[in-house]
Design a protein around this motif. Structure first.
Motif, mmCIF file in Angstrom:
data_model
loop_
_atom_site.group_PDB
_atom_site.id
_atom_site.type_symbol
_atom_site.label_atom_id
_atom_site.label_comp_id
_atom_site.label_asym_id
_atom_site.label_seq_id
_atom_site.Cartn_x
_atom_site.Cartn_y
_atom_site.Cartn_z
ATOM 1 N N ALA A 1 0.825 -1.209 0.000
ATOM 2 C CA ALA A 1 0.000 0.000 0.000
ATOM 3 C C ALA A 1 0.863 1.265 0.000
ATOM 4 C CB ALA A 1 -0.905 -0.013 1.226
ATOM 5 N N PRO A 2 0.375 2.324 -0.694
ATOM 6 C CA PRO A 2 -0.843 2.387 -1.508
ATOM 7 C C PRO A 2 -0.611 1.857 -2.928
ATOM 8 C CG PRO A 2 0.164 4.548 -1.382
ATOM 9 C CD PRO A 2 1.011 3.644 -0.536
ATOM 10 N N VAL A 3 -1.635 1.190 -3.452
ATOM 11 C CA VAL A 3 -1.519 0.493 -4.727
ATOM 12 C C VAL A 3 -2.410 1.146 -5.786
ATOM 13 C CG1 VAL A 3 -1.929 -1.698 -5.910
ATOM 14 C CG2 VAL A 3 -0.933 -1.693 -3.626
ATOM 15 N N VAL A 4 -1.860 1.262 -6.974
ATOM 16 C CA VAL A 4 -2.616 1.680 -8.159
ATOM 17 C C VAL A 4 -2.569 0.511 -9.142
ATOM 18 C CG1 VAL A 4 -2.666 3.254 -10.140
ATOM 19 C CG2 VAL A 4 -2.119 4.130 -7.854
ATOM 20 N N MET A 5 -3.700 0.227 -9.777
ATOM 21 C CA MET A 5 -3.711 -0.817 -10.804
ATOM 22 C C MET A 5 -4.071 -0.190 -12.146
ATOM 23 S SD MET A 5 -5.291 -4.237 -9.059
ATOM 24 C CE MET A 5 -4.302 -5.335 -10.076
ATOM 25 N N ILE A 6 -3.314 -0.549 -13.152
ATOM 26 C CA ILE A 6 -3.606 -0.094 -14.512
ATOM 27 C C ILE A 6 -3.936 -1.331 -15.337
ATOM 28 C CG2 ILE A 6 -2.751 1.105 -16.557
ATOM 29 C CD1 ILE A 6 -0.885 2.679 -14.746
ATOM 30 N N ASN A 7 -5.166 -1.403 -15.794
ATOM 31 C CA ASN A 7 -5.664 -2.595 -16.502
ATOM 32 C C ASN A 7 -5.360 -3.859 -15.707
ATOM 33 O OD1 ASN A 7 -6.506 -0.809 -18.423
ATOM 34 N ND2 ASN A 7 -4.965 -1.356 -19.944
ATOM 35 N N TRP A 8 -5.510 -3.743 -14.373
ATOM 36 C CA TRP A 8 -5.388 -4.855 -13.426
ATOM 37 C C TRP A 8 -3.952 -5.341 -13.243
ATOM 38 C CZ3 TRP A 8 -9.486 -3.851 -11.089
ATOM 39 C CH2 TRP A 8 -10.678 -3.572 -11.772
ATOM 40 N N GLU A 9 -2.976 -4.541 -13.639
ATOM 41 C CA GLU A 9 -1.577 -4.846 -13.324
ATOM 42 C C GLU A 9 -1.127 -3.940 -12.175
ATOM 43 O OE1 GLU A 9 -0.061 -7.332 -14.436
ATOM 44 O OE2 GLU A 9 -1.149 -7.868 -16.268
ATOM 45 N N PHE A 10 -0.276 -4.475 -11.306
ATOM 46 C CA PHE A 10 0.084 -3.781 -10.070
ATOM 47 C C PHE A 10 1.146 -2.701 -10.260
ATOM 48 C CE2 PHE A 10 -1.529 -7.804 -8.249
ATOM 49 C CZ PHE A 10 -2.408 -7.281 -7.307
ATOM 50 N N PHE A 11 0.893 -1.581 -9.617
ATOM 51 C CA PHE A 11 1.878 -0.508 -9.457
ATOM 52 C C PHE A 11 1.896 -0.204 -7.958
ATOM 53 C CE2 PHE A 11 0.799 -0.457 -13.843
ATOM 54 C CZ PHE A 11 1.921 -0.020 -14.515
ATOM 55 N N ASP A 12 2.927 -0.738 -7.284
ATOM 56 C CA ASP A 12 2.965 -0.746 -5.823
ATOM 57 C C ASP A 12 3.599 0.510 -5.240
ATOM 58 O OD1 ASP A 12 1.969 -3.394 -5.919
ATOM 59 O OD2 ASP A 12 4.010 -4.166 -6.207
ATOM 60 N N ASN A 13 3.307 0.717 -3.943
ATOM 61 C CA ASN A 13 3.981 1.759 -3.152
ATOM 62 C C ASN A 13 3.997 3.101 -3.874
ATOM 63 O OD1 ASN A 13 6.069 -0.953 -2.576
ATOM 64 N ND2 ASN A 13 4.805 -0.107 -0.964
ATOM 65 N N GLN A 14 2.834 3.522 -4.346
ATOM 66 C CA GLN A 14 2.753 4.758 -5.119
ATOM 67 C C GLN A 14 2.656 5.996 -4.234
ATOM 68 O OE1 GLN A 14 2.849 4.976 -8.745
ATOM 69 N NE2 GLN A 14 3.751 3.009 -8.158
ATOM 70 N N THR A 15 2.938 7.119 -4.843
ATOM 71 C CA THR A 15 2.768 8.436 -4.218
ATOM 72 C C THR A 15 1.972 9.295 -5.193
ATOM 73 O OG1 THR A 15 4.757 9.385 -5.220
ATOM 74 C CG2 THR A 15 5.019 8.218 -3.099
ATOM 75 N N PRO A 16 1.444 10.416 -4.759
ATOM 76 C CA PRO A 16 0.759 11.299 -5.711
ATOM 77 C C PRO A 16 1.653 11.689 -6.889
ATOM 78 C CG PRO A 16 0.196 11.940 -3.472
ATOM 79 C CD PRO A 16 1.263 10.884 -3.351
ATOM 80 N N GLU A 17 2.933 11.914 -6.610
ATOM 81 C CA GLU A 17 3.847 12.324 -7.677
ATOM 82 C C GLU A 17 4.105 11.191 -8.668
ATOM 83 O OE1 GLU A 17 4.397 12.697 -4.393
ATOM 84 O OE2 GLU A 17 3.867 14.833 -4.363
ATOM 85 N N SER A 18 4.351 9.971 -8.167
ATOM 86 C CA SER A 18 4.626 8.865 -9.079
ATOM 87 C C SER A 18 3.380 8.495 -9.883
ATOM 88 C CB SER A 18 5.127 7.645 -8.302
ATOM 89 O OG SER A 18 4.129 7.121 -7.435
ATOM 90 N N ALA A 19 2.199 8.584 -9.267
ATOM 91 C CA ALA A 19 0.951 8.283 -9.988
ATOM 92 C C ALA A 19 0.700 9.306 -11.087
ATOM 93 C CB ALA A 19 -0.214 8.255 -9.003
ATOM 94 N N ARG A 20 1.033 10.553 -10.816
ATOM 95 C CA ARG A 20 0.862 11.587 -11.838
ATOM 96 C C ARG A 20 1.793 11.332 -13.022
ATOM 97 N NH1 ARG A 20 0.743 15.972 -8.639
ATOM 98 N NH2 ARG A 20 3.019 16.179 -8.670
ATOM 99 N N ARG A 21 3.033 10.904 -12.739
ATOM 100 C CA ARG A 21 3.951 10.571 -13.839
ATOM 101 C C ARG A 21 3.430 9.383 -14.638
ATOM 102 N NH1 ARG A 21 7.862 11.551 -9.788
ATOM 103 N NH2 ARG A 21 8.131 9.301 -9.444
ATOM 104 N N LEU A 22 2.839 8.406 -13.956
ATOM 105 C CA LEU A 22 2.294 7.229 -14.644
ATOM 106 C C LEU A 22 1.261 7.624 -15.692
ATOM 107 C CD1 LEU A 22 1.742 4.481 -11.897
ATOM 108 C CD2 LEU A 22 3.214 4.334 -13.908
#
Length: 291
Positions: free
Chosen positions: A152-173
């Motif tokens: 945690a916190p986890v973001v999934m893109i088309n059900w693939e894992f993107f672990d240990n995210q932050t607001p900044e890393s999610a914005r770059r994604l």
């Protein structure tokens, strides 16, 4: 004297016309795939869930046309199909982007920053929950537990894992997705489009070279408990009850010593019970019917 619905200001509306069918070439192709899916099950209606993924892979969402197709090939009513398609959140009910970005906002992810990530992406993308960017690239949605709380916190893109995210890393994604740059999941198979993911979920193999092998297994954090159970982790530290004095280590080698596989915590320490505490004896057991 009675009044009509129009006189009472009630608009009953017009009944919705039947959903259109797929073009002949599309329907022929989908019917071929549907037969393969249905053959996997002893009862044809059990194939409804993968069939909904199949039609979602065609249009990027489950349309009325898709539900009519499922009903036709399974001998169900459209009402029966609609009841299932609207129950599960994995089936989209309106057109989606190429990439479904799901931000976990369940308890642990939320506490660890999931809420902040979701709010940041809403503002950055200019969309609300379940909405898609104007370029058709990204659909944003807050979702329930991804079963990856140890990352945690986890973001999934088309059900693939993107672990240990932050607001900044999610914005770059999401910026990379919209710009067409390669985005690599933290673990699991390489990313593909939402339609391609839906076809895989329908039960068809991922034919991209190396994709299946890249899927791997659970990550190290998820396997920590298994390693502990196998005795592969360092010996556990005995935690004494709150306020209790540390007990000397027993010298008798015959006395049981905790093995590395045992999970010891303050909950495992001896606690007073009615059987061991003279101040709180157990009540005598009366005969049946006695108070």
């Amino acid at each position: 004297m009675t009044t009509s619905s129009s006189e009472r200001g009630v608009d009953l509306g017009m009944p919705e016309p039947p959903a259109p069918t797929y073009p002949d070439d599309v329907r022929t192709r989908l019917e071929r795939d549907a037969r393969e899916i249905i053959a996997r099950y002893p009862d044809s209606r059990s194939a409804l869930l993968p069939l909904l993924h199949l039609v979602q892979s065609e249009e990027g969402y489950v349309s009325r046309t898709g539900m009519r197709f499922c009903a036709d090939v399974l001998g169900l009513t459209t009402a029966e199909v609609t009841a299932v398609a609207t129950f599960y959140t994995m089936y989209r009910r309106k057109p989606s982007g190429d990439y479904h970005v799901g931000v976990c906002t369940n308890t642990l992810c939320a506490v660890m920053g999931g809420d902040a990530i979701f709010e940041t992406l809403q503002e950055h993308l200019g969309v609300g929950n379940g909405e898609t960017t104007d370029d058709g690239k990204v659909t944003l949605e807050h979702i329930e537990c991804n079963a990856a709380c140890d990352y945690a916190p986890v973001v999934m893109i088309n059900w693939e894992f993107f672990d240990n995210q932050t607001p900044e890393s999610a914005r770059r994604l999401v910026d990379d997705l919209r710009a067409g740059r390669t985005v690599t999941p933290t673990r699991g198979a390489p990313l593909c489009t939402f339609k391609e993911t839906a076809r895989i979920l329908a039960g068809f193999p991922d034919e991209r070279p190396g994709a299946t092998e890249a899927g791997g297994s659970a990550g190290p954090a998820s396997l920590a408990g298994l390693r502990l159970a196998k005795g592969e982790a360092p010996p556990a530290r005995v935690v004494h009850p709150r306020g209790g004095e540390p007990r000397p280590e027993p010298q008798d080698t015959a006395v049981h010593r905790p093995s590395p596989a045992e999970h010891l915590s303050s909950h495992d320490a001896p606690q007073k019970t009615s059987a061991s505490d003279p101040a709180h004896p157990a009540e005598p057991v009366g005969e049946e019917g006695e108070g």
